[in-house]
Design a protein around this motif. Structure first.
Motif, PDB file in Angstrom:
ATOM      1  N   VAL A 179      -0.935  -1.159  -3.169  1.00  0.00           N
ATOM      2  CA  VAL A 179       0.084  -1.839  -2.365  1.00  0.00           C
ATOM      3  C   VAL A 179       1.362  -1.851  -3.198  1.00  0.00           C
ATOM      4  N   LEU A 197       6.939  -7.533  -0.077  1.00  0.00           N
ATOM      5  CA  LEU A 197       7.114  -6.223   0.544  1.00  0.00           C
ATOM      6  C   LEU A 197       8.439  -6.155   1.289  1.00  0.00           C
ATOM      7  N   TYR A 237       0.268  -7.191   1.728  1.00  0.00           N
ATOM      8  CA  TYR A 237       0.666  -7.124   0.314  1.00  0.00           C
ATOM      9  C   TYR A 237       0.177  -8.371  -0.418  1.00  0.00           C
TER      10      TYR A 237
END
Length: 293
Positions: free
Chosen positions: A13, A69, A82
């Protein structure tokens, strides 16, 4: 201690550093006093895991580097993803800018703000900018104790879990913790069913009670035992239950708030027992933050 570590998946991620936000106006504390102080986000140079969570001229301050994010879409699926995938102890790597290639460690995730917190060495902090991107090798969600199906594990890298010196005895897990938090001190975040993201707060308006239970000197990264709290499928009071968490952000001035705790383990029954250990801090265990060698 047997786990299903070999069945977990490792997935990338990627986030970016949070731009600090502020209204520019005063807020009001739990005792009716106005304040206007720094808060969450950014690259925090002088506050690290291992430092005391109290005494800063700030509110909800996050040690190290705060990441997200998409700052404009906090409640979006990718943002939640995330926050969910990143586990305490995961490796984080800078993938852009002057600090490209530098590695750090995830130290927690902060609910509401939806931030993932990462510790980096000082020399890396000096090179980072708010435009840099950070990739995390997420690993840990889905972790289970094979011999303790009633104990639920969340938000922790299995490699860190193995370093916590947990002892098995008489069908129970004995967990080293810095302190025991009584159930009535837990505040903001109670009732949330989002166990794989965020945190919830130890209320700190009553200073005498904090001192009585030895909570007035908690540090970022401290592992704590929350008494009579069940975090298996949501945060609630349940007599005999137990929750283990990690302190991830500082004390707060708002009513119902205080140092935030990210859940790493919980059981609705009395199968987790606390063992007081002043060294039960992820910074000490992982040699990061104030204990970086």
């Amino acid at each position: 201690m047997r786990t299903n570590k070999d069945k977990l998946v490792m997935i990338s991620v990627q986030g970016t550093i949070v731009r600090p936000e502020h209204s520019g106006r005063h807020s009001v504390s739990h005792d009716g006093k106005p304040f206007m102080l720094p808060g969450t986000g950014g690259i925090t140079y002088n506050v690290k895991v291992g430092d005391c969570a109290f005494g800063w001229e700030a509110d909800h301050v996050e040690p190290g580097v705060s990441t997200i994010l998409d700052q404009d879409k906090r409640d979006s699926g990718p943002n939640r993803g995330y926050n969910f995938y990143a586990c305490i102890g995961n490796e984080a790597r800078v993938v852009s800018g002057d600090a490209k290639g530098a590695k750090g460690v995830v130290t927690g995730h902060h609910g509401g703000a939806e931030h993932v917190l990462i510790d980096f060495p000082d020399e890396v902090l000096e090179k980072l900018t708010l435009d840099d991107k950070i990739l995390i090798k997420s690993f840990g969600q889905g972790l289970k104790f094979l011999d303790y199906p009633d104990v639920y594990v969340y938000n922790i890298d299995p490699n860190l879990l193995e370093k916590l010196s947990i002892e098995e005895k008489d069908g129970k897990l004995y967990m080293p913790v810095v302190a025991v938090v009584p159930s009535f001190l837990m505040g903001s975040g109670i009732g949330s069913t989002s166990m794989g993201t965020g945190d919830y707060d130890i209320m700190t308006a009553d200073k005498k009670t904090l001192k009585k239970y030895g909570l007035d000197k908690l540090r970022f990264g401290d592992i704590v035992y929350i008494q009579d709290h069940d975090n298996t499928f949501g945060r609630c009071y349940r007599k005999g239950a137990a929750t283990i968490g990690v302190v991830i952000h500082s004390d707060c001035k708002y009513a119902g708030h205080g140092p935030g705790v990210t859940t790493i383990m919980s059981c609705a029954m009395p199968k987790i027992k606390p063992v007081i250990d002043p060294d039960a801090n992820i910074a000490k265990i992982l040699k990061i933050g104030r204990y970086r060698e």
